[in-house]
Enzyme design. Sequence first.
Site, PDB file in Angstrom:
ATOM      1  N   ASP A  13       0.891  -1.310   0.034  1.00  0.00           N
ATOM      2  CA  ASP A  13       0.013  -0.079   0.014  1.00  0.00           C
ATOM      3  C   ASP A  13       0.798   1.277   0.112  1.00  0.00           C
ATOM      4  O   ASP A  13       0.298   2.270   0.391  1.00  0.00           O
ATOM      5  CB  ASP A  13      -0.862  -0.251   1.241  1.00  0.00           C
ATOM      6  CG  ASP A  13      -1.760  -1.354   1.219  1.00  0.00           C
ATOM      7  OD1 ASP A  13      -2.143  -1.606   0.040  1.00  0.00           O
ATOM      8  OD2 ASP A  13      -2.380  -1.813   2.342  1.00  0.00           O
ATOM      9  N   LYS A  16       1.991   2.083  -5.071  1.00  0.00           N
ATOM     10  CA  LYS A  16       2.249   1.589  -6.484  1.00  0.00           C
ATOM     11  C   LYS A  16       1.433   1.965  -7.378  1.00  0.00           C
ATOM     12  O   LYS A  16       1.899   2.212  -8.812  1.00  0.00           O
ATOM     13  CB  LYS A  16       2.537   0.260  -6.141  1.00  0.00           C
ATOM     14  CG  LYS A  16       3.565  -0.089  -4.948  1.00  0.00           C
ATOM     15  CD  LYS A  16       3.705  -1.616  -4.902  1.00  0.00           C
ATOM     16  CE  LYS A  16       2.508  -2.338  -4.328  1.00  0.00           C
ATOM     17  NZ  LYS A  16       2.117  -2.131  -2.995  1.00  0.00           N
ATOM     18  N   GLY A  40      -4.522  -4.381  -3.782  1.00  0.00           N
ATOM     19  CA  GLY A  40      -5.577  -3.137  -4.083  1.00  0.00           C
ATOM     20  C   GLY A  40      -4.910  -1.972  -4.694  1.00  0.00           C
ATOM     21  O   GLY A  40      -4.017  -1.268  -3.661  1.00  0.00           O
ATOM     22  N   HIS A  41      -4.560  -1.726  -5.850  1.00  0.00           N
ATOM     23  CA  HIS A  41      -3.848  -0.616  -6.436  1.00  0.00           C
ATOM     24  C   HIS A  41      -4.946   0.729  -6.635  1.00  0.00           C
ATOM     25  O   HIS A  41      -5.775   0.175  -7.570  1.00  0.00           O
ATOM     26  CB  HIS A  41      -3.123  -1.172  -7.327  1.00  0.00           C
ATOM     27  CG  HIS A  41      -2.095  -2.053  -7.042  1.00  0.00           C
ATOM     28  ND1 HIS A  41      -1.172  -2.675  -8.016  1.00  0.00           N
ATOM     29  CD2 HIS A  41      -1.490  -2.328  -5.851  1.00  0.00           C
ATOM     30  CE1 HIS A  41      -0.123  -3.341  -7.328  1.00  0.00           C
ATOM     31  NE2 HIS A  41      -0.604  -3.342  -5.984  1.00  0.00           N
ATOM     32  N   GLN A 219       2.030  -6.097  -3.205  1.00  0.00           N
ATOM     33  CA  GLN A 219       2.478  -6.123  -1.862  1.00  0.00           C
ATOM     34  C   GLN A 219       3.796  -5.196  -1.598  1.00  0.00           C
ATOM     35  O   GLN A 219       3.992  -4.502  -2.529  1.00  0.00           O
ATOM     36  CB  GLN A 219       2.738  -7.514  -1.566  1.00  0.00           C
ATOM     37  CG  GLN A 219       1.276  -8.454  -1.372  1.00  0.00           C
ATOM     38  CD  GLN A 219       0.753  -9.051  -2.660  1.00  0.00           C
ATOM     39  OE1 GLN A 219       1.409  -9.731  -3.460  1.00  0.00           O
ATOM     40  NE2 GLN A 219      -0.407  -8.615  -3.026  1.00  0.00           N
TER      41      GLN A 219
HETATM   42  P1  GDP Z   1      -0.629   0.451  -3.735  1.00  0.00           P
HETATM   43  O1  GDP Z   1      -1.396  -1.005  -3.091  1.00  0.00           O
HETATM   44  O2  GDP Z   1       0.604   0.495  -3.325  1.00  0.00           O
HETATM   45  O3  GDP Z   1      -1.274   0.774  -5.019  1.00  0.00           O
HETATM   46  O4  GDP Z   1      -1.295   1.418  -2.566  1.00  0.00           O
HETATM   47  P2  GDP Z   1      -3.013   1.636  -2.319  1.00  0.00           P
HETATM   48  O5  GDP Z   1      -3.659   1.713  -3.511  1.00  0.00           O
HETATM   49  O6  GDP Z   1      -3.471   0.347  -1.616  1.00  0.00           O
HETATM   50  O7  GDP Z   1      -2.786   2.709  -1.130  1.00  0.00           O
HETATM   51  C1  GDP Z   1      -2.304   4.008  -1.394  1.00  0.00           C
HETATM   52  C2  GDP Z   1      -3.365   5.130  -1.380  1.00  0.00           C
HETATM   53  O8  GDP Z   1      -2.557   6.425  -1.252  1.00  0.00           O
HETATM   54  C3  GDP Z   1      -4.349   5.205  -2.331  1.00  0.00           C
HETATM   55  O9  GDP Z   1      -5.465   5.749  -1.595  1.00  0.00           O
HETATM   56  C4  GDP Z   1      -3.972   6.200  -3.367  1.00  0.00           C
HETATM   57  O10 GDP Z   1      -4.881   6.991  -3.985  1.00  0.00           O
HETATM   58  C5  GDP Z   1      -3.294   7.314  -2.145  1.00  0.00           C
HETATM   59  N1  GDP Z   1      -1.968   7.988  -2.722  1.00  0.00           N
HETATM   60  C6  GDP Z   1      -0.860   7.532  -3.410  1.00  0.00           C
HETATM   61  N2  GDP Z   1      -0.058   8.534  -3.627  1.00  0.00           N
HETATM   62  C7  GDP Z   1      -0.476   9.688  -2.664  1.00  0.00           C
HETATM   63  C8  GDP Z   1      -0.141  10.628  -2.456  1.00  0.00           C
HETATM   64  O11 GDP Z   1       1.132  11.358  -2.735  1.00  0.00           O
HETATM   65  N3  GDP Z   1      -0.976  11.537  -1.603  1.00  0.00           N
HETATM   66  C9  GDP Z   1      -2.154  11.232  -0.992  1.00  0.00           C
HETATM   67  N4  GDP Z   1      -2.660  11.825  -0.338  1.00  0.00           N
HETATM   68  N5  GDP Z   1      -2.420  10.089  -1.369  1.00  0.00           N
HETATM   69  C10 GDP Z   1      -1.973   9.344  -2.185  1.00  0.00           C
HETATM   70  P1  IMO Z   2      -0.693  -4.144  -2.307  1.00  0.00           P
HETATM   71  O1  IMO Z   2      -0.427  -4.824  -3.492  1.00  0.00           O
HETATM   72  C1  IMO Z   2      -0.839  -4.560   2.385  1.00  0.00           C
HETATM   73  C2  IMO Z   2      -1.308  -8.499   3.515  1.00  0.00           C
HETATM   74  C3  IMO Z   2      -2.466  -9.103   4.425  1.00  0.00           C
HETATM   75  C4  IMO Z   2      -1.932 -10.147   5.302  1.00  0.00           C
HETATM   76  C5  IMO Z   2      -0.723 -10.827   4.778  1.00  0.00           C
HETATM   77  C6  IMO Z   2      -1.107 -11.935   3.889  1.00  0.00           C
HETATM   78  O2  IMO Z   2      -2.129  -3.433  -2.429  1.00  0.00           O
HETATM   79  O3  IMO Z   2       0.165  -3.437  -1.723  1.00  0.00           O
HETATM   80  P2  IMO Z   2      -2.666 -12.672   2.000  1.00  0.00           P
HETATM   81  O4  IMO Z   2      -4.050 -12.663   1.668  1.00  0.00           O
HETATM   82  O5  IMO Z   2      -1.478 -12.252   0.913  1.00  0.00           O
HETATM   83  O6  IMO Z   2      -2.346 -14.180   2.393  1.00  0.00           O
HETATM   84  O7  IMO Z   2      -2.304 -11.978   3.318  1.00  0.00           O
HETATM   85  O8  IMO Z   2      -0.217  -9.988   3.634  1.00  0.00           O
HETATM   86  N1  IMO Z   2      -1.189  -8.221   2.306  1.00  0.00           N
HETATM   87  C7  IMO Z   2      -1.216  -6.889   1.830  1.00  0.00           C
HETATM   88  N2  IMO Z   2      -1.184  -5.599   2.638  1.00  0.00           N
HETATM   89  N3  IMO Z   2      -0.973  -4.550   0.604  1.00  0.00           N
HETATM   90  C8  IMO Z   2      -1.193  -5.621  -0.146  1.00  0.00           C
HETATM   91  O9  IMO Z   2      -1.082  -5.399  -1.506  1.00  0.00           O
HETATM   92  C9  IMO Z   2      -1.287  -6.801   0.736  1.00  0.00           C
HETATM   93  N4  IMO Z   2      -1.488  -8.288   0.140  1.00  0.00           N
HETATM   94  C10 IMO Z   2      -1.286  -8.717   1.140  1.00  0.00           C
HETATM   95  O10 IMO Z   2      -3.095  -8.049   5.005  1.00  0.00           O
HETATM   96  O11 IMO Z   2      -1.222  -9.546   6.504  1.00  0.00           O
HETATM   97 MG    MG Z   3      -3.009  -1.419  -1.757  1.00  0.00          MG
END
Ligand code: GDP
Ligand code: IMO
Ligand code: MG
Length: 422
Positions: A13, A16, A40-41, A219
Amino acid sequence: MPTIAIIGAQWGDEGKGKIVDYLAQKMDFVVRFNGGPNAGHTVLNEYGKFQLHLVPAGIFNRKVISIIGNGVAIDPEILIKEIKELKKKGISFRNLKISDKAHVILPWHILLDEWQEKERRLKQIGTTRRGIGPAFSDKVGRFGLRAGDFLNEKDFKEKLFASYNRAKNFLKPEKISFDFILKKIFCFGKYLLPYITQTEFILWEAISKKKNILLEGAQGTLLDVDFGTYPNVTSSSCTLASASQGSGIPTKEIDEVMDVVKAYTTRVGAEGQAFPTEMPAKIASPLREKAGEYGATTGRPRRCGWLDTFLLKYAAKINGFTSLAITRLDCLTGFEKLKICSGYKTKKGKTLSFEEFSISKLKEYQPVYLELPGWKEFPTACRKFSDFPKEVQIYLRKIEELVAVPIKLISFGPEREKTLQK
Ligand code: GDP
Ligand code: IMO
Ligand code: MG
C-alpha cells in the site's frame, strides 16, 4: 528506453498503483507479475477512481499492452468483475493479455484460507481471505490449475476434479457441489479465453524491439515470503527477483528498480505483528483519518507508524533499488516535528549494526529516531523541488542520505498531476 520494475519497499500500500499509472503514460507494456487479488492498487485519473486487484494499472492507456504475468494468481470471478466494471467506464481491453501459466484461484482456496486462519487461532496472519496461501501452495505442490488449462475442456475437467477431491479432505463437500463449480469456472474460462496466451514471448519480442516496459509489483518487500516478516507475510515473492520470475523477462534486461516508499509506514494484518515504528494511537488515529489509511481490498484500518529507514536499507539491499518514489508527503502536513527511524537498539540498549540485524527478530528491536521539523502547509502545485517547503526538502534529503538511494519521483497527492520528477 528502459525496463523499469516498480517494487513496494514496505508492507504494501505504498502507492504503487498511482506511480504505475503515472509512468504508464510513457510505456508500451505494463506487466503485473506477482500476488493476486489480495492487492488493491488505487488509481485516480481522468476516468475516475479505481481500486485494481488484478488488472494492471496500465490499462487506462490505449496504446499500452497490459499483461497479467505468470507469477500472478488469478481469481477469474474477481478479474471478470473488474474487467466489466472498467469497460462500463469506457476502458478498452483490446490490449489485455493473460499468461497461460498464471495460476487460478478456485473456490475451495478461499474456503481453505478462512479455515487455515481459524486453525491458527491466536497466531492469525490476518490474510485478505482471497485464497492466496492455498492457491500458491497448490502451485508449488504441483496441484494447481493454470489459465492455459481453460484451453482444453476435457483436461480442465479432469484437473479441476482432482483438485476438488483433494480439497474434500479438508472441507465439507456438501458445501460445494462439483458440477456447479465446474459450470461456473468453465464459464469464466470461456470469457477469459481470448486474452490467454504465452505472454513471455510477447515480452521477449518487446525487449528485442527496445520497447518501454513497466513491471508492476504487488505487496511489498516486508511481505515477501522469504525476506519479509515470516510467517506474517504473503505467499508469493514481492522483491525484484519476482519481477523476472513472474513475467519471463530475464533479470539482466531490467534496467531500473524503483521502490515505492510511503513517507511514513503502514501495515495491515492481524494485531500484534512486528511494527517497530508504530505511532501511539493519539498520533496514528488522526493521521489514519486524514490520510484515509484503510485497506483498498478489505477496508481494514491500516496501522500507522513513522518512516523506518533501517528497514528501507534492508529492502534496498534485497532489491538493489536504483531509485525511490516517495508518496503521500502531503499526508504528513501539520506535524510540528517528524520522526524518522535511523537505526535500532536491542532491549538491553545496544545499538544494532546493519550486519547484526535479523528481520526474524524485529519484535525485539526498539527504533532510534531522528527528529526533523514538520511543515504547516503543503502547496497544491509544485513544479520543481525548490517549490516544496524548506522542511519538506530537508525531510526528503534525509531519506536519501539514510537509505543511500536517490529519489526520482515525489508524490504529494493521489492525482497524476501531483507528481514531481526530481
Ligand atoms: P498500492 O497498493 O501500493 O497501490 O497502494 P494503495 O492504493 O493500496 O494505497 C495507497 C493510497 O494512497 C491510495 O488511496 C492512493 O490513492 C493514495 N495515494 C498515493 N499517492 C498519494 C499521495 O502522494 N498523496 C495522497 N494524499 N494520497 C496518495
Ligand atoms: P498491495 O499490492 C497490504 C497482507 C495481508 C496479510 C498478509 C497475508 O495493495 O500493496 P494474503 O491475503 O496475501 O495471504 O495476506 O499480507 N497483504 C497486503 N497488505 N497491501 C497488499 O497489497 C497486501 N497483500 C497482502 O493484509 O497481512
Ligand atoms: Mg494496496
